[in-house]
Design a protein around this motif. Structure first.
Motif, PDB file in Angstrom:
ATOM      1  N   THR A   1      22.552   1.033  51.437  1.00 18.32           N
ATOM      2  CA  THR A   1      22.971   0.387  50.190  1.00 18.32           C
ATOM      3  C   THR A   1      21.872  -0.468  49.601  1.00 18.32           C
ATOM      4  O   THR A   1      22.088  -1.164  48.621  1.00 18.32           O
ATOM      5  CB  THR A   1      24.198  -0.501  50.454  1.00 18.32           C
TER       6      THR A   1
ATOM      7  N   VAL B   1      20.190   1.248  45.153  1.00 22.18           N
ATOM      8  CA  VAL B   1      21.401   1.762  44.517  1.00 22.18           C
ATOM      9  C   VAL B   1      21.065   2.281  43.129  1.00 22.18           C
ATOM     10  O   VAL B   1      20.120   1.826  42.493  1.00 22.18           O
ATOM     11  CB  VAL B   1      22.486   0.680  44.396  1.00 22.18           C
ATOM     12  N   CYS B   2      21.853   3.222  42.715  1.00 21.49           N
ATOM     13  CA  CYS B   2      21.716   3.729  41.355  1.00 21.49           C
ATOM     14  C   CYS B   2      22.434   2.745  40.451  1.00 21.49           C
ATOM     15  O   CYS B   2      23.653   2.589  40.540  1.00 21.49           O
ATOM     16  CB  CYS B   2      22.356   5.112  41.254  1.00 21.49           C
TER      17      CYS B   2
ATOM     18  N   THR C   1      22.880   5.160  34.900  1.00 27.18           N
ATOM     19  CA  THR C   1      22.785   6.599  34.691  1.00 27.18           C
ATOM     20  C   THR C   1      22.550   6.823  33.209  1.00 27.18           C
ATOM     21  O   THR C   1      23.334   6.367  32.386  1.00 27.18           O
ATOM     22  CB  THR C   1      24.071   7.299  35.136  1.00 27.18           C
ATOM     23  N   LEU C   2      21.464   7.456  32.905  1.00 24.16           N
ATOM     24  CA  LEU C   2      21.145   7.695  31.500  1.00 24.16           C
ATOM     25  C   LEU C   2      21.600   9.102  31.147  1.00 24.16           C
ATOM     26  O   LEU C   2      20.971  10.086  31.521  1.00 24.16           O
ATOM     27  CB  LEU C   2      19.638   7.535  31.261  1.00 24.16           C
TER      28      LEU C   2
ATOM     29  N   GLN D   1      25.234   7.377  47.184  1.00 18.72           N
ATOM     30  CA  GLN D   1      26.275   7.379  46.155  1.00 18.72           C
ATOM     31  C   GLN D   1      25.652   7.713  44.807  1.00 18.72           C
ATOM     32  O   GLN D   1      24.548   7.284  44.522  1.00 18.72           O
ATOM     33  CB  GLN D   1      26.827   5.946  46.075  1.00 18.72           C
ATOM     34  N   ASN D   2      26.359   8.415  43.995  1.00 15.61           N
ATOM     35  CA  ASN D   2      25.932   8.668  42.617  1.00 15.61           C
ATOM     36  C   ASN D   2      24.586   9.358  42.535  1.00 15.61           C
ATOM     37  O   ASN D   2      23.813   9.108  41.645  1.00 15.61           O
ATOM     38  CB  ASN D   2      25.776   7.364  41.821  1.00 15.61           C
TER      39      ASN D   2
END
Lengths: 380, 889
Positions: A54, A57-58, A61-62, A340-341
Motif C-alpha cells: 500500500t 497507490v494509484c 486515474t486520467l 489495487q486499481n
C-alpha cells in the motif's frame, strides 16, 4: 563485369571478418564483466528497499482517451502531463485536478511519441507520418476547439519513434526515427541542425526507437535501436557515435539516463532492463525477471524510468506488469500491476514527475494512472 | 477523514466477525411459524407501466384510462416504503417507480441498506450499492483495500437499515427536490417537450439523486455552504457532491459530470437539457479551459448521446444509423428527446405522435416506418401525404388559399408545392403567401427553414458534411493498404473519391519528388553510360587484341567518337551528378538547383550517348519501370514551371517526400460523379459509412512489424503484390540478392501471422499484369523458386512462337492470365495453411481508375459480408470463390 564479382567477394570477406571481430569483442567484454552492481552491493551489505503493497497507490486515474495510450511526458515545472493516444489526440492533463486542460486533435492519428517543451508552453509529437508536429498551447483554438499546428518538422524518412526537447533550450529538439537516424532540430526555423546516423558508418543499423538526453550535460544523448545497441552521441559531433553499447538481445524500446548523468538504463524486447556505464561502456547490471511458470513468452519491457535518487527503476512490461526494481540489489520491490486499481492492458509508457513525487503510467487500456507514495503522505 | 474512519469501522466489523449478535435458537421447535424471508425478485411479476398505444399522450384525447405513472410525492413515497416493508416483497414498491423520463423519485439507500426503489432494476442495483456503500465509497486506495479484504469475511454480517425516522426525514426534506422536479416536469410537458413514455430503457438504471439530499453523497456533509451553487450532481445517477468531494467522486470526467461508477451509463433524460452547461462550482474548482473541455466531452461523448432505441419514428424504433441520419440532416428536429414521433418523408413535416406538426425538417430522410394516417390524430378528413391533418393545419391551409372543400387528399412536397392526389398539376405553393408565414407561429405551426428551400429534392450529400467526432469513430471503416504499388492505388482512390484529390502542398511535394527522382534516373543512366562506354572500349581493345600497342591505342580511342561518349562539358556535369549520388547528397542539391541546370539536363538528355544508353535501359536493373515514363519527358520536368498532370502524379514514386504513412478518407458517393451511378449504395446506412484507406510503407515494416499494433482497428488488410516481381531482384543491406516476389511473400506471411490481425480479413490485390503480359513469354514464371511447379496447359507451338499473344489453346486465356490465377492460388493456399481462413483475391491495374474503383468496392463488399456473416452463416462461400472484378483485358 569481373570487377563487380570481385568486389562482392571482397565485401563478403570483409563482412565475415567484421562479424568475427564483433564476436571476439563480445566475448572479451563478457570476460571482463566479472561483477555487477548487485554482487557489489551485496558485498557491501546493502539491504534492499522494502515496499509495502500500500505504499505506492494509484491516486489519480486520467480517463478521456478513446484509444491506446502510447506516450506521455511531464512538464518540468508545472504538474502537467501530455499524453498521446491512438485516438489521434494529444491531451494535456492537470495532474492535480486530473482534468484535461487541452485536447489537441492530430492530423495523423498514428502518434507514437509526445514531449513537453522545457517551458511547458508547447508540446511536440511524432508518429507514423514521419514528421514531428509542434503545438503551442497558448495559440488560439479554432472553432472546433482544435489547436493549430505551429510547426511541422519534416525530413525523416521513417516514423518518428521518440522525441525530446533539449533541457533548457526551447528551440532544440531531438527526434529518433525508423529511418535509423536521430535528428537535432531547430524548432523555430524547422531546419535540421544535425543528423546522427544514416549514411555515416557508425550509426544505427535499424530503427531507432528511443532517445534520452543527459540532463547534466545536455550535449550528450543516447539512442536505443532495433539493432539491439545503444549509441551515445555528442550533439556537436554528428559524424559518428561516441560509443556503442552492446548487451541486449532484442530491440531496445526505451533508454533513460540515470539521474546522475553518468549511467543510463535500457528496456528491451528481450524482457530485460540493463544499466550501462556511459564512460566505460560496460554493462553494470541486468534486471531480468524470472521466466513465467506457464512457459509463456517473456513479456517485453516497453518503457522505463528512474526515481530521482536512482535507487528505483520503474519498468513497464507488455503484459501489464509494472515492476519497481531496486537498482542496487536488482530485486523487484513491487509490481504495480498487482496493486489495487492497476491497469488492465499493456503499460506502454511511464514517466516520473520532475520533483519525483509521482509516477504516471499510460496503458493500452486507454487510461493513465498517477501513482504516489502513500507511506506517510496524505493524499488529496 | 470521515471516509477513513468509517471504513476502518467497517474493517473493524470484519475483524469481529466471530461474534454474532443473535444467538442461535435452541428452544423448543416452532412448527407453525414460517420464517419471514426475502422472496427472490421475479421481474416478470412486477407490474410495470405498460406501453400505451401510440395515439395516447399526456393530454389524453381519448377517454380510455391509461396507466399513468406519476411522480412520487413525499407522502406516496412514505406509503410506498411502508407498503414495501409490510408486504415484505419489493413488487409493490416498484409499482410506484419507473417514473416518466427518469423523474421518478425514490429515496435510495443512503449509507445504509436501501429501502425504497424506483425501478425493478434498481432494486438489485441498490442492494448492491448498499453493500458497497456501507463500506464507504472508494476513498484512498489503501482504505479501500482494507475494506475489500474485509468484505468477503464480513459477508454474514447483517447490515441494518437505518431507522425509518431517517427515511421519513429524507422524504420530508424532499421539498427542495420537489421544486426541482417541478421544473423538470414543466420542461417535460411544456410546449417544447414531447411525450415521454416510461419504459424500462428510459429510466436511469439507478437514481440516487435524492438520497441524502441535504448532504454530499460522498462525505455526507451538510452545512450552510451547501447552497445551490456549491454542489454538482451526477448526470446519470443524480448523486450530489459537495465542492470538496466533487473531483474525487468524478475523477477526470471523461464523460462530463458523472461519478466514477456511472461512467458509460446513459444520462438521465431530465438532465439532458443541462448537458454541456457548466456550473458555478466547476468553474470555481477548475480553470476555464478545463471546464470547457469537460463540457465538450459531456456534449460529445458517445454515452451521453440520445439512444436510438428510445426514439420511435412512425412507430418504428430507430437504428443507430437512422438516428445519425436524422440528427445529421440539414434541418434536424430541434431538441430531440426519447419519445414517439411521426415524420412525413415527402414534405419533411415532423411532430410528436398525436399532435400537429412541430417543425419541418429535411425531407426524404430514410428513417422510421411508414407514416400512419392517424399519426397526428387529426379529424378533419383532409389528408396531406397520407396523414389526416389537424384543425389548425386546416385553418392554415385555408389561409393559404387552398381549396379544401370535399375533403381532398394532398401531396405536399418539401418546397411547399402541393397537388391533389391523382393529379399531375401542381396547384401552387403553400408558403408563397406571406400571411401564411406570418400566421403560422400564431397557430403554432412550423414554417420551413431557409436552408430547407434550396436543398429541395436532391438527396442529402453526406460526403461534404462534417460528422461529429463520436459518430465518426462509429462509422469509419479502416482499410489498411500494404505491399508494393500501394501508393498508386491510394492516389487512384484520391482521384476517385475526392473532389480535390491533392492539395497545393501535396502537389508541390510530388513535384519535388518527381524532380529529384529524374536526377536519380539520370544518374543511373549516366552510370550505365559509363559502363557501356567501358565495355565498348574494352570490346574494341580485345578486338584489336594487341597488348603492345594498347598504350598508343588509348589516346586514340578517347579521341575517337563512339556511341557512348559525351562531350567534356557534359562529362563534367555527369561526373558531378555521379559524385553527388555516391555521397548521397543528390537530394540536397536537387531539385533546388533545377532551374540552373535545366538547360544542361536538356542537352544531356538529347545527347545521342544518353539516348543510346536509354535504348538499353532493360540492362539497367536499378532503373525503376516508372523511370522511362518520366525520362521521356525529362526536359519538361526539369523546368521550374513544370506542372503536374494526373498521370504524373500516378506514376510518381510515393506520395509524400517522407514516404511515410498516408491515408485518405472517402465515402461512396450516392451518385457517382460521372453520372454512371456506379457506386450507388443499395441501403441508406451505407451513405453514412466512411472509409479510410491507410497506406503504410513496407520499408518501415521489419520482420517484427512493431508498430502494426496501431492498426488493430482496421477492418480489412489489402495486400498488394506486383505479379511482375517474380523475376526481379534487389540487393538488401547485407548484400544478399533477394527475389522481390519472395520478399512480398515473406512480408505477407509476417503480416498475416501478426497477432493483431488474428481474425482479420485479407484482400490480395495482384497488380502490374500489363508488365507480366509483356515479359512472361521471355522469362518463365518458374524463375521464381516459389512458382517452380507452374505448368500451364499451353500448346507447344505457342511456347515456341512469339510471345506477343500467347493464347492458351484449351482455356482461351492468355499465359499471363493463367500465371495470375496460379499466383493467386499460391497465395490463397499459403494463407489457408496458416490461418485456416479464406483469402480474397482481386486483380487490379493500378493505372486504370475503373479497375481500382472495383477493387475498392470489392473491399467494401468483403466488410459487408463479414458484418452479415453471423446472419447468413455459411453463405459467404459462394462469394469468395471468384473475384468480383476482372480488369484484365
Amino acid at each position: 563485369m569481373a570487377s563487380v564479382v570481385e568486389l562482392k567477394e571482397k565485401h563478403a570477406v570483409a563482412t565475415a571478418s567484421v562479424n568475427s571481430l564483433r564476436e571476439r569483442l563480445r566475448q572479451r567484454r563478457q570476460m571482463l564483466l566479472d561483477t555487477d552492481v548487485e554482487r557489489y552491493s551485496k558485498a557491501q551489505g546493502r539491504t534492499p528497499v522494502s515496499f509495502n503493497s500500500t505504499d505506492l497507490v494509484c491516486c489519480r486515474t486520467l480517463q478521456g482517451h478513446s484509444g491506446k495510450v502510447y506516450s506521455l511526458d511531464w512538464t518540468p515545472e508545472k504538474n502537467w502531463i501530455v499524453s498521446a493516444s491512438q485516438d489521434g489526440r494529444l491531451i494535456v492533463w492537470n495532474a492535480l485536478t486530473s482534468q484535461k486542460t487541452h485536447a489537441i486533435k492530430l492530423h495523423c492519428p498514428w502518434v507514437m511519441t509526445c514531449a513537453f517543451a522545457p517551458n511547458g508552453q508547447s508540446v511536440a509529437c511524432g508518429g507514423l507520418d514521419s514528421a514531428c508536429s509542434i503545438f503551442n498551447l497558448n495559440s488560439q483554438a479554432d472553432r472546433d476547439g482544435n489547436i493549430p499546428v505551429s510547426r511541422i518538422l519534416t525530413g525523416h524518412k521513417g516514423y518518428v519513434s521518440s522525441c525530446q526537447y533539449v533541457p533548457d533550450q526551447e528551440t532544440r529538439l531531438i527526434t529518433s526515427s525508423g529511418d535509423q537516424t536521430c535528428v537535432l532540430w531547430d524548432v523555430t526555423t524547422g531546419q535540421r541542425i544535425s543528423i546522427f546516423g544514416g549514411e555515416f558508418p557508425s550509426g544505427h543499423t535499424a530503427d531507432v526507437l528511443s532517445v534520452s538526453i543527459n540532463s547534466s550535460n545536455t550535449n550528450m544523448f543516447v539512442s536505443g535501436s532495433c539493432d539491439a545497441t545503444v549509441r551515445l552521441w555528442d550533439i556537436r559531433i554528428a559524424s559518428r557515435a561516441v560509443r556503442t553499447y552492446h548487451g541486449h538481445e532484442g530491440d531496445i524500446n526505451s533508454v533513460k539516463f540515470f539521474p546522475d548523468g553518468q549511467r543510463f538504463g535500457t528496456g528491451s524486447d528481450d524482457g530485460t532492463c540493463r544499466l550501462f556505464d556511459m564512460r566505460t561502456g560496460h554493462q553494470l547490471q541486468v534486471y531480468s525477471r524470472e521466466p513465467d511458470r506457464n512457459d509463456n513468452e517473456l513479456p517485453t519491457v516497453t518503457s522505463i524510468a528512474f526515481s530521482i535518487s536512482g535507487r528505483l527503476l520503474f519498468a513497464g512490461y507488455s503484459n501489464g506488469d509494472c515492476y519497481v526494481w531496486d537498482t542496487l540489489l536488482a530485486e523487484v520491490v513491487l509490481n504495480l500491476g498487482n496493486l489495487q486499481n492497476s491497469h488492465e492492458g499493456r503499460i506502454s509508457c511511464l514517466g516520473l514527475s520532475s520533483d519525483g513525487s509521482a509516477l504516471c503510467t499510460g496503458s493500452w487500456d486507454k487510461n493513465l494512472k498517477i501513482w504516489a507514495f502513500s507511506g506517510h503522505r496524505k493524499i488529496v | 477523514m470521515a471516509a477513513s474512519s468509517s471504513s476502518s469501522a467497517a474493517a473493524g466489523g470484519g475483524g469481529v466477525g466471530e461474534y454474532s449478535f443473535a444467538a442461535e435458537y435452541d428452544g423448543p421447535p416452532l412448527p407453525s411459524y414460517s420464517l419471514p424471508r426475502a422472496i427472490p425478485l421475479d421481474l416478470s411479476r412486477i407490474p410495470l407501466a405498460s406501453l400505451s398505444s401510440p395515439s395516447a399522450s399526456p393530454p389524453p384525447l381519448t377517454a380510455s384510462p391509461l396507466p399513468v405513472v406519476r411522480p412520487l410525492t413525499p407522502s406516496s413515497l412514505c406509503s410506498a416504503i411502508h407498503a414495501h416493508r409490510a408486504a415484505g416483497t419489493s413488487s409493490s414498491a416498484a409499482a410506484g417507480g419507473g417514473g416518466g423520463g427518469g423523474s421518478g423519485v425514490a429515496a435510495g439507500g443512503g449509507g445504509g441498506a436501501s429501502a425504497a426503489v424506483d425501478s425493478p432494476t434498481s432494486v438489485i442495483e441498490n442492494h448492491h450499492a448498499a453493500l458497497h456503500h456501507s463500506a464507504e465509497l472508494p476513498s484512498t486506495p489503501s482504505d479501500d483495500e482494507n475494506a475489500d479484504e474485509a468484505l468477503p469475511s464480513k459477508a454474514p454480517v447483517v447490515t441494518f437499515a437505518e431507522t425509518s425516522g431517517s427515511l421519513l426525514q429524507s422524504s420530508e426534506d424532499g421539498d427542495e427536490n420537489d421544486n426541482e422536479e417541478d421544473e423538470f416536469d414543466e420542461e417535460e410537458y411544456g410546449d417544447e417537450a414531447l411525450p415521454v413514455r416510461s419504459s424500462g430503457s428510459l429510466s436511469p438504471a439507478r437514481w440516487r439523486g435524492e438520497a441524502k439530499s441535504r448532504g454530499c453523497f460522498r462525505c455526507g456533509k451538510v452545512g450552510s455552504f451547501w447552497a445551490r451553487g456549491d454542489k454538482e450532481s451526477c448526470l446519470a445517477c443524480g448523486a450530489r457532491y459537495c465542492a470538496g468531494c466533487l473531483l474525487r467522486a468524478m475523477g477526470s470526467m471523461p464523460e462530463g459530470r458523472k461519478c466514477l461508477d456511472c461512467i458509460g451509463r446513459p444520462v438521465a433524460e431530465s438532465k439532458r437539457e443541462s448537458l454541456g452547461r457548466g456550473s458555478r462550482v466547476l468553474r470555481r474548482l477548475l480553470s476555464a479551459p478545463e471546464v470547457e473541455l469537460v463540457m465538450r466531452s459531456e456534449r460529445e461523448c458517445v454515452a451521453n448521446q440520445l439512444r436510438p432505441e428510445d426514439v420511435y419514428v412512425n412507430g418504428a424504433k430507430l437504428s443507430p444509423e437512422e438516428l445519425v441520419v436524422l440528427q445529421g440532416c440539414q434541418c434536424p428536429p430541434s431538441k430531440l428527446r426519447p419519445g414517439f414521433y411521426w415524420y412525413d418523408k415527402v414534405s419533411g413535416f415532423w411532430g410528436k405522435e398525436g399532435h400537429k406538426p412541430h417543425c419541418i425538417i429535411s425531407a426524404n430522410l430514410n428513417v422510421g416506418g411508414a407514416l400512419d394516417q392517424k399519426a397526428s390524430n387529426g379529424n378533419t378528413g383532409i389528408l396531406i401525404n397520407g396523414r389526416e391533418i389537424t384543425k389548425s393545419e386546416l385553418q392554415m391551409l385555408k389561409l393559404a388559399g387552398v381549396q379544401c372543400a370535399g375533403k381532398p387528399h394532398f401531396w405536399v412536397n418539401a418546397d411547399g408545392t402541393y397537388q391533389e392526389e391523382g393529379q399531375k398539376t401542381v396547384k401552387g405553393k403553400i408558403w408563397d403567401k406571406p400571411i401564411v408565414k406570418l400566421l403560422s407561429p400564431v397557430l403554432s405551426l412550423p414554417t420551413p427553414n431557409k436552408a430547407n428551400n434550396h436543398c429541395g429534392e436532391e438527396p442529402v450529400h453526406m460526403v461534404n458534411r462534417l460528422i461529429p467526432d463520436y459518430l465518426e469513430q462509429r462509422t469509419i471503416q479502416k482499410l489498411l493498404l500494404v505491399g508494393s504499388g500501394t501508393s498508386t492505388i491510394l492516389k487512384q482512390a484520391k482521384f476517385l473519391y475526392k473532389s480535390k484529390p491533392f492539395s497545393v502542398e501535396e502537389c508541390e511535394d510530388l513535384r519535388l519528388i518527381i524532380q529529384s527522382n529524374i536526377y536519380n534516373y539520370l544518374g543511373i543512366l549516366l552510370e550505365g553510360r559509363e559502363r557501356f562506354e567501358e565495355e565498348a572500349i574494352s570490346d574494341r581493345t580485345t578486338c584489336q587484341s594487341d597488348p603492345s600497342s594498347s598504350d598508343q591505342c588509348e589516346p586514340e580511342l578517347s579521341n575517337e567518337v563512339h556511341e557512348y561518349s559525351i562531350s567534356p562539358r557534359l562529362k563534367a556535369f555527369s561526373d558531378w551528378i555521379l559524385k553527388a549520388m555516391a555521397i548521397g547528397n543528390l537530394e540536397d542539391i536537387f531539385p533546388a538547383a533545377s532551374r540552373e541546370y535545366a538547360p544542361l539536363v536538356e542537352e544531356l538528355w538529347k545527347d545521342s550517348a544518353i539516348q543510346a544508353t536509354y535504348k538499353r535501359r532493360s540492362e539497367l536493373p536499378f532503373l525503376p519501370s516508372a523511370a522511362s515514363y518520366f525520362l521521356d519527358k525529362a526536359v519538361d520536368i526539369s523546368r521550374t514551371e513544370y506542372e503536374l498532370s494526373d498521370m504524373d502524379i500516378l506514376y510518381a514514386d510515393g506520395i509524400t517526400s517522407s514516404d511515410g504513412l498516408a491515408s485518405t478518407d472517402f465515402s461512396f458517393p450516392q451518385l457517382a460523379l460521372d453520372g454512371r451511378g456506379f457506386d450507388e449504395p443499395d441501403d441508406p446506412q451505407d451513405t453514412l459509412l466512411r472509409y479510410q484507406l491507410i497506406r503504410i510503407n513496407n520499408k518501415g515494416l521489419h520482420e517484427n512489424c512493431k508498430w502494426l499494433q496501431m492498426f488493430d482497428d482496421v477492418r480489412l488488410v489489402i495486400f498488394c503484390v506486383a505479379v511482375s516481381d517474380y523475376d526481379e531482384y534487389y540487393e538488401d543491406a547485407n548484400g544478399n540478392v533477394v527475389n522481390k516476389m519472395m520478399e512480398s511473400r515473406q512480408l505477407f506471411e509476417s503480416i498475416a501471422l501478426h497477432p493483431i490481425f488474428e481474425q482479420m480479413d485479407f484482400l490480395l490485390l495482384l497488380t502490374k499484369f500489363d508488365i507480366l503480359d509483356q515479359k512472361i513469354g521471355k522469362s518463365p514464371l518458374t524463375s521464381c523458386d516459389w512458382f517452380s511447379d507452374f505448368t500451364p496447359l499451353v500448346s507447344r507451338n505457342l511456347i515456341n512462337g512469339t510471345s506477343k499473344s500467347s493464347r492458351g489453346s484449351s482455356t482461351g486465356s492468355t499465359l499471363a492470365q493463367m500465371a495470375g490465377h496460379y499466383i493467386a492460388v499460391k497465395f490463397k493456399s499459403l494463407f489457408q495453411s496458416f490461418t485456416e481462413r479464406k483469402l480474397y483475391v482481386s486483380y487490379v491495374n493500378a493505372l486504370d481508375q475503373e479497375s481500382v474503383r472495383s477493387a475498392i468496392r470489392y473491399g467494401r463488399e468483403i466488410i459487408k459480408w463479414e458484418d452479415e456473416k453471423p446472419v447468413f452463416g455459411s453463405s459467404e462461400t459462394m462469394y469468395s470463390e471468384e473475384p468480383s472484378s476482372y480488369s484484365l483485358t
